[in-house]
Write a protein that holds these residues in place. Structure first.
Motif, mmCIF file in Angstrom:
data_model
loop_
_atom_site.group_PDB
_atom_site.id
_atom_site.type_symbol
_atom_site.label_atom_id
_atom_site.label_comp_id
_atom_site.label_asym_id
_atom_site.label_seq_id
_atom_site.Cartn_x
_atom_site.Cartn_y
_atom_site.Cartn_z
ATOM 1 N N GLN A 124 -10.238 15.842 -4.253
ATOM 2 C CA GLN A 124 -9.060 16.716 -4.332
ATOM 3 C C GLN A 124 -7.760 15.960 -4.603
ATOM 4 O OE1 GLN A 124 -11.125 17.285 -1.340
ATOM 5 N NE2 GLN A 124 -12.291 18.658 -2.683
ATOM 6 N N HIS A 125 -7.582 14.864 -3.833
ATOM 7 C CA HIS A 125 -6.254 14.249 -3.837
ATOM 8 C C HIS A 125 -6.298 12.769 -4.187
ATOM 9 C CE1 HIS A 125 -4.907 17.838 -1.821
ATOM 10 N NE2 HIS A 125 -5.849 17.661 -0.895
ATOM 11 N N LEU A 126 -5.180 12.318 -4.691
ATOM 12 C CA LEU A 126 -4.952 10.881 -4.803
ATOM 13 C C LEU A 126 -4.513 10.431 -3.414
ATOM 14 C CD1 LEU A 126 -4.759 8.523 -6.806
ATOM 15 C CD2 LEU A 126 -2.359 9.098 -7.080
ATOM 16 N N LEU A 127 -5.251 9.490 -2.811
ATOM 17 C CA LEU A 127 -4.963 9.132 -1.423
ATOM 18 C C LEU A 127 -3.960 7.992 -1.306
ATOM 19 C CD1 LEU A 127 -8.563 9.262 0.049
ATOM 20 C CD2 LEU A 127 -6.760 10.981 0.225
ATOM 21 N N ALA A 128 -4.148 6.984 -2.139
ATOM 22 C CA ALA A 128 -3.251 5.824 -1.987
ATOM 23 C C ALA A 128 -3.242 4.983 -3.257
ATOM 24 C CB ALA A 128 -3.712 4.961 -0.818
ATOM 25 N N GLN A 158 -6.249 3.251 7.530
ATOM 26 C CA GLN A 158 -7.395 4.091 7.213
ATOM 27 C C GLN A 158 -7.753 3.984 5.727
ATOM 28 O OE1 GLN A 158 -9.344 5.582 9.206
ATOM 29 N NE2 GLN A 158 -10.578 6.702 7.684
ATOM 30 N N VAL A 159 -6.765 4.064 4.835
ATOM 31 C CA VAL A 159 -7.063 3.987 3.404
ATOM 32 C C VAL A 159 -7.576 2.606 3.041
ATOM 33 C CG1 VAL A 159 -5.571 5.853 2.632
ATOM 34 C CG2 VAL A 159 -4.629 3.553 2.820
ATOM 35 N N LEU A 160 -7.038 1.623 3.688
ATOM 36 C CA LEU A 160 -7.507 0.257 3.427
ATOM 37 C C LEU A 160 -8.976 0.110 3.794
ATOM 38 C CD1 LEU A 160 -4.837 -2.391 4.454
ATOM 39 C CD2 LEU A 160 -6.155 -2.278 2.344
ATOM 40 N N VAL A 167 0.867 -1.174 0.000
ATOM 41 C CA VAL A 167 0.000 0.000 0.000
ATOM 42 C C VAL A 167 0.901 1.221 0.000
ATOM 43 C CG1 VAL A 167 -1.825 1.253 1.193
ATOM 44 C CG2 VAL A 167 -1.711 -1.225 1.373
ATOM 45 N N ILE A 168 0.747 2.085 -0.998
ATOM 46 C CA ILE A 168 1.547 3.308 -1.027
ATOM 47 C C ILE A 168 0.613 4.450 -0.633
ATOM 48 C CG2 ILE A 168 2.987 4.800 -2.443
ATOM 49 C CD1 ILE A 168 3.228 2.266 -4.324
ATOM 50 N N THR A 169 0.816 5.012 0.566
ATOM 51 C CA THR A 169 -0.040 6.121 0.984
ATOM 52 C C THR A 169 0.585 7.423 0.491
ATOM 53 O OG1 THR A 169 1.125 6.098 3.077
ATOM 54 C CG2 THR A 169 -1.000 5.001 3.014
ATOM 55 N N LEU A 170 -0.257 8.291 -0.085
ATOM 56 C CA LEU A 170 0.268 9.508 -0.682
ATOM 57 C C LEU A 170 -0.072 10.751 0.139
ATOM 58 C CD1 LEU A 170 -0.527 8.546 -4.338
ATOM 59 C CD2 LEU A 170 1.698 8.563 -3.223
ATOM 60 N N GLN A 171 -1.161 10.689 0.924
ATOM 61 C CA GLN A 171 -1.472 11.778 1.842
ATOM 62 C C GLN A 171 -1.083 11.288 3.228
ATOM 63 O OE1 GLN A 171 -2.419 14.643 0.505
ATOM 64 N NE2 GLN A 171 -2.364 13.640 -1.492
ATOM 65 N N ASP A 172 -1.359 12.085 4.253
ATOM 66 C CA ASP A 172 -0.878 11.668 5.569
ATOM 67 C C ASP A 172 -1.824 10.706 6.287
ATOM 68 O OD1 ASP A 172 -2.639 13.645 5.623
ATOM 69 O OD2 ASP A 172 -1.444 15.080 6.799
ATOM 70 N N GLN A 173 -2.790 10.141 5.555
ATOM 71 C CA GLN A 173 -3.643 9.152 6.200
ATOM 72 C C GLN A 173 -2.873 7.838 6.389
ATOM 73 O OE1 GLN A 173 -7.014 9.115 3.639
ATOM 74 N NE2 GLN A 173 -8.258 10.229 5.078
ATOM 75 N N PRO A 174 -3.100 7.182 7.531
ATOM 76 C CA PRO A 174 -2.356 5.932 7.758
ATOM 77 C C PRO A 174 -2.886 4.809 6.849
ATOM 78 C CG PRO A 174 -3.894 6.331 9.547
ATOM 79 C CD PRO A 174 -3.917 7.556 8.694
ATOM 80 N N ARG A 175 -2.056 3.823 6.693
ATOM 81 C CA ARG A 175 -2.313 2.665 5.843
ATOM 82 C C ARG A 175 -3.648 1.995 6.165
ATOM 83 N NH1 ARG A 175 0.520 -2.301 3.835
ATOM 84 N NH2 ARG A 175 -0.739 -3.932 4.776
#
Lengths: 773, 65
Positions: A590-594, A505-507, A495-503
Motif C-alpha cells: 500500500q505505502h512507501l514506508l521509508a 522498525q523500518v531498519l 533514514v526518512i520515515t514516511l509512515q508512522d513506523q519508527p526508524r
C-alpha cells in the motif's frame, strides 16, 4: 560462537591440544569469509606442477620448499599457533613464520604430504595462506640487508677497538709513552682500520665514483674524500713513523654514517614488501566453462575467448565482456568509484574488479600485458622513473663545500711549499682533516633519522629519504576522495520515515530483507540496524533493482524507487530523489514506508585536518574519479574550493604535472590503484594504510594510523626537522670556517683537531635528537 | 708495559672472532626477524618438558607410527 565455521575452528584447535592459543592471543582472530568447501577446491589447484613451477623450489629427493604469504596474522600467538599446527603434520620438515613480514617458509616431503594439505591445515585454524614467488626484488632486498648488517658490524666493532687505542695514545701524548709502544699501537689501529675502509665504507666509494662519472658532487664525494685522505695520510704517517694518525675518526665516522643509512634502508624495504602483494589483485584460479562443463583452472592458463564463470564475491581474472547474466561489479580499486556499477550482457568488465551480486559468465578478451591493471602498473613505472630527482639541501651545500675546500687546501699547500717545504704536506693535510665534513654530512641524516623515527611511532611511515625535506617545502596538498577524505565504503546517512513506523522498525524490516545480500548497500543497512532481527521468508533478489520478501505474511520490497513502486505504493516526489545521492526505498503493497539515504561518509577528522593544513599556508585541491555531484557535495562539506570530478588516472597525472609546471611543490594523498601513478609523480606522496598495496609501493609516506590529523603532524615535524637541519649545517660550516684559518697557519695540534671534530659531530647529533621530544 | 705487546694482539684475535660470529649470525638469517623471538620466548612450551607429559607424548607418537 557466532557460526558453525568458528566452532569448527575452535574444535580443530582444541582437538590438537592447542588451547594455549586462546591464552596467549592479544587480538581476536579474523572471520574466515569464504565457505570452506569452495576454498578447499581452490587450494587443491596448488598441487598442479604447472602452477607450482612458479613458486616451489625442488630440493633433494621429494623434498620441496615454498614461501607463503599468511593473512590474518595479528599477534605473536597467531605465529605460535600456525607453527605448532603445521609442524605437527607428518611430512612437514620445516615451517617458520617471520613475524615482521608475515611471510612463512615451508619445507615438506612431497611423498608424504601435498602443499594443498598444508594450506588446508592452515585454513582449518582460521588463517589464509597463499604461496608466492619470492621474486627478484625480495632476494635483492635480503642480500642488501645482509650486506648492510655486515658493514655495520665491521665498522662498529672496528671503531670501538680503534677508539680504545686512540684514547691510550692521547693519554700517552701528555703522560709520556714509550715510542715503540706508540708505534705498535699505530700499526694495530692501521690493521683494524683496513677492513673498515675497504669493506664497510666501500658503498660510499662506489656511490662517489658514480657521482663523479655523472659529473655531480653528491654527499658521498666529500665523505669518500674525508675517509680516503684521512686513511691514506694516517697510513703514510704510520709507515714513516712521523706526523699524526686519524684512524679513530675514520672508523667512527664510517660507523655513524652506515647506521643512518641502515635505518633508512629498513624503512624503505618494509614499504617495498607491500608491492609484492600487488599481483594478488588478480585471482590465482578461475572457473572455466567449456562445452557446458565447469572446471577450476589456474588463472595463468586462461586463453583469449575462454568462457569464465564468476560467482558473487569472486574477483574477475582478466579483462573481458559479459556474455550471460547481470550483476553489479565493484571496480573501486581500479577506478575509485565507491558504488558498485551495474553491468549486464555485452558490457566490458575489468580484471581485478569484484563481482558483487549474482553469477555471470564472461568471455576473456585481454590477458596478461594487455589488461588495464598491467597498463596502470606500466603508468606507475613510467611516473616513477620520470620523478624529478630533487637535489638535496645537504648535497647542494656539500658540492660547493668540497670544491672550496679542495681549492683552499691546494692554495695553502702551495703557499707553505714556497715558505716551508718540510711542513707543507702535513699542514695541507691537517686543513683537509680539520675541515672533514663529518658534522656536515651527519647534519642531514641525523635529523632525518630522528624525525622519521618519531613519525613512525605516530603511525606515519617514511619510505623514501627525501620525503621529509620535500614535505617541509610543500605548497599544495592534493587529496583523492574515496578512502582518503571519506571512509571509502557506503554508510547509512539518513533514514526518512514516511509512515508512522519508527526508524528502528523500518531498519529492521530492511535488514531482514537484505540479510542474504552481499551488496555494499545491504551491508550498510545491516550494519546500521539493531542486533535482534526479524526473519524474512521467500526472499528473492532482482539483480540491479532490489529485493523482495515476506515478513509476518506481508509482502515488502526494498530497492530502487521505481521497482518498489511496482507493488502498488505511490512513491510521489521526495526531496531525497533530487539530491544526487544513493537512495533505497522500502514499501509494502500500500505505502512507501521509508527512504534510506546512503553515502560514503566523510571522515570525522577531515574538516579539522584541512583547516589545520590551510593554517599552515597550504593550498588544497580535491581530485576524484567519482561523479561530479558526489564530489561537489563532499567539497562543500569540507570547504574545498578547488575540486575536480570524473578524472581518469592519466588526467589526474596531467593535472598534477600542470601544477608542478607552475612551480608548486605538490603533496598527493590517495589510496587506490588508480592513484598510484599520481602518487609516484607528485613530489611527495602519502598513501593511506588501508589503501591498495600498489599505492603503498608508490608513496613516499604511508599513513598507517589512518588518522588524517597525523598528516598535519607530519608537515609540522618536517618543517621542524628542516629547521634543525639548517641549524646543523650552519654549525658545521661555522666550525669549519673557524678551524680552517687556524689549521692553515699550522696552529692546530692533532688532538685538538680530533676533539673538535668529535665535538662538532656530537653537537649535530644532540641537536637532531631534540626532534624526538 | 711489555705485556701490551701480547695482550693487544690477543684482543685483535677476539675482535676477529666477534666479527666472524656476527657475520655468521647474519648469514644464517638470525637478523631477518627482530620482533618474533621477543614474543616467542614468552610462549613457554614447557608442557612436554615435564617428565610425565613427555612420556605420554612419546607413547602417543609410538602409537601413531
Amino acid at each position: 560462537m557466532c557460526c558453525p565455521g568458528c566452532q569448527a575452528v575452535a574444535n580443530a584447535i582444541v582437538a590438537n591440544g592447542l588451547t594455549d592459543f586462546y591464552k596467549y592471543r592479544t587480538e581476536k582472530s579474523q572471520n574466515p569469509q569464504q565457505s570452506m568447501d569452495e576454498l578447499y577446491e581452490t587450494l587443491s589447484l596448488y598441487d598442479k606442477p604447472e602452477l607450482q613451477k612458479d613458486f616451489v623450489k625442488q630440493e633433494a629427493g621429494s623434498l620441496r620448499q615454498a614461501s607463503l604469504i599468511l593473512e590474518g596474522i595479528v599477534c605473536a600467538a597467531c605465529v605460535w599457533l600456525n607453527e605448532r599446527h603445521v609442524m605437527a603434520l607428518p611430512g612437514v620438515s620445516e615451517f617458520r613464520i617471520n613475524y615482521s613480514s608475515r611471510r612463512a617458509t615451508v619445507k615438506w616431503d612431497d611423498d608424504k604430504i601435498h602443499l594443498s594439505d598444508i594450506l588446508k591445515a592452515i585454513t582449518t585454524i582460521g588463517y589464509v595462506a597463499h604461496p608466492f614467488d619470492a621474486g627478484r626484488q625480495e632476494k635483492l632486498h635480503k642480500s642488501e640487508r645482509s650486506r648492510a648488517m655486515r658493514g655495520l658490524a665491521v665498522s662498529g666493532l672496528g671503531a670501538m677497538q680503534v677508539m680504545m687505542l686512540a684514547v691510550a695514545m692521547y693519554a700517552g701524548e701528555s703522560q709520556g709513552m714509550d715510542a715503540g709502544l706508540r708505534h705498535f699501537m699505530r700499526w694495530i689501529s692501521l690493521l683494524i682500520t683496513i677492513p673498515v675502509v675497504l669493506y664497510a665504507a666501500s658503498p660510499f666509494f662506489k656511490s662517489a665514483w658514480r657521482d663523479l662519472k655523472y659529473r655531480q658532487l653528491g654527499m658521498d664525494v666529500p665523505v669518500s674524500l674525508a675517509i680516503g685522505i684521512a686513511f691514506i695520510a694516517s697510513c703514510w704517517a704510520t709507515l714513516l713513523n712521523q706526523g699524526e694518525v686519524y684512524f679513530d675518526s675514520v672508523t667512527m665516522f664510517t660507523f655513524f654514517l652506515l647506521t643512518g643509512r641502515y635505518l633508512e634502508m629498513m624503512a624503505r624495504h618494509r614499504a617495498g614488501q607491500a608491492s609484492e602483494e600487488l599481483i594478488r589483485l588478480l585471482p590465482v584460479t578461475a572457473t572455466r566453462v567449456s562445452e557446458g562443463e565447469e572446471q577450476v583452472v589456474s588463472a595463468s592458463e586462461l586463453q583469449l575467448a575462454d568462457l569464465v564463470r564468476i560467482k558473487p564475491g569472486e574477483t574477475v581474472p582478466a579483462d573481458g565482456v559479459i556474455v550471460e547474466g547481470k550483476s553489479s561489479i565493484d571496480e573501486s580499486l581500479l577506478t575509485g568509484e565507491s558504488v558498485p556499477v551495474s553491468r549486464s550482457e555485452g558490457s566490458e568488465i575489468i580484471g581485478g574488479s569484484i563481482n558483487i551480486e549474482s553469477p555471470i559468465l564472461m568471455r576473456i578478451d585481454k590477458i596478461g600485458e594487455d589488461t588495464i591493471l598491467s597498463s596502470i602498473v606500466r603508468l606507475l613505472d613510467r611516473a616513477q622513473t620520470e620523478k624529478p630527482r630533487l637535489a638535496q639541501l645537504a648535497d647542494r651545500v656539500a658540492g660547493w663545500f668540497v670544491a672550496v675546500i679542495l681549492l683552499l687546501a691546494t692554495a695553502i699547500g702551495w703557499y707553505w711549499w714556497q715558505h716551508d717545504p718540510a711542513n707543507a704536506f702535513w699542514i695541507s693535510l691537517s686543513v683537509l682533516v680539520v675541515t672533514c665534513p663529518c658534522a656536515l654530512s651527519l647534519a642531514t641524516p641525523a635529523a632525518l633519522v630522528a624525525a622519521t623515527g618519531q613519525l613512525t611511532r605516530m603511525g606515519l611511515l617514511t619510505t623514501r629519504g627525501h620525503a621529509l625535506e620535500t614535505l617541509a617545502r610543500a605548497t599544495h596538498v592534493v587529496f583523492d576522495k574515496t578512502g582518503t577524505l571519506t571512509h571509502g565504503r557506503l554508510q547509512l546517512e539518513d533514514v526518512i520515515t514516511l509512515q508512522d513506523q519508527p526508524r528502528q522498525q523500518v531498519l529492521k524490516i530492511a535488514a531482514a530483507l537484505e540479510s542474504a545480500s552481499e551488496h555494499p548497500l545491504a551491508k550498510a543497512i545491516i550494519e546500521a540496524a539493531d542486533k535482534e532481527q526479524l526473519t524474512a521468508t521467500d526472499i528473492s533478489a532482482i539483480t540491479g533493482r532490489g529485493m523482495q520478501g515476506y515478513i509476518d505474511g506481508r509482502l515488502y520490497r526494498l530497492g530502487k524507487p521505481d521497482f518498489v513502486a511496482e507493488l502498488g505504493a505511490d512513491i510521489g516526489q521526495h526531496e531525497a530523489f533530487r539530491q544526487q545521492k544513493t537512495v533505497v526505498a522500502l514499501a509494502d503493497e500500500q505505502h512507501l514506508l521509508a527512504l534510506f539515504v546512503l553515502a560514503d561518509v566523510v571522515r570525522e577528522d577531515a574538516y579539522d585536518t584541512l583547516q589545520a593544513l590551510r593554517d599552515l599556508g597550504l593550498n588544497i585541491t580535491l581530485l576524484s574519479g567519482d561523479q561530479g555531484p558526489v564530489v561537489s557535495h563532499v567539497a562543500e562539506q569540507l570547504g574545498i574550493e578547488d575540486a575536480h570530478a570524473g578524472l581518469l588516472p592519466d588526467q589526474k597525472l596531467a593535472h598534477i604535472q600542470a601544477m608542478q609546471q607552475s612551480g608548486d611543490v605538490v603533496v598527493m594523498i590517495g589510496d587506490g590503484v588508480n592513484d598510484a601513478p599520481v602518487l609516484a609523480a607528485a613530489q611527495v606522496s602519502v598513501a593511506m594504510g588501508g589503501g591498495s598495496q600498489i599505492a603503498h609501493a608508490s608513496a613516499d609516506l604511508v599513513l598507517l594510523s589512518e588518522q588524517l590529523p597525523h598528516i598535519v603532524d607530519g608537515v609540522v615535524m618536517a618543517r621542524r626537522s628542516l629547521a634543525v637541519i639548517r641549524q646543523n649545517l650552519i654549525w658545521a660550516l661555522g666550525y669549519n670556517l673557524l678551524a680552517l684559518p687556524l689549521a692553515a697557519m699550522g696552529m692546530i695540534a692533532p688532538w685538538m683537531a680530533a676533539i673538535g671534530m668529535s665535538a662538532s659531530s656530537l653537537v649535530v647529533v644532540l641537536n637532531a635528537l631534540r626532534l624526538t621530544r | 708495559m711489555n705485556i701490551l705487546y701480547l695482550l693487544i694482539p690477543i684482543g685483535l684475535i677476539i675482535l676477529g672472532a666477534a666479527i666472524w660470529l656476527f657475520i655468521w649470525a647474519v648469514r644464517s638469517g638470525q637478523y631477518e626477524d627482530l620482533e618474533g623471538p621477543a614474543h616467542r620466548i614468552l610462549m613457554d612450551d614447557d608442557d612436554p618438558m615435564i617428565p610425565e607429559n613427555a612420556a605420554k607424548k612419546a607413547r602417543e607418537k609410538k602409537q601413531q607410527e
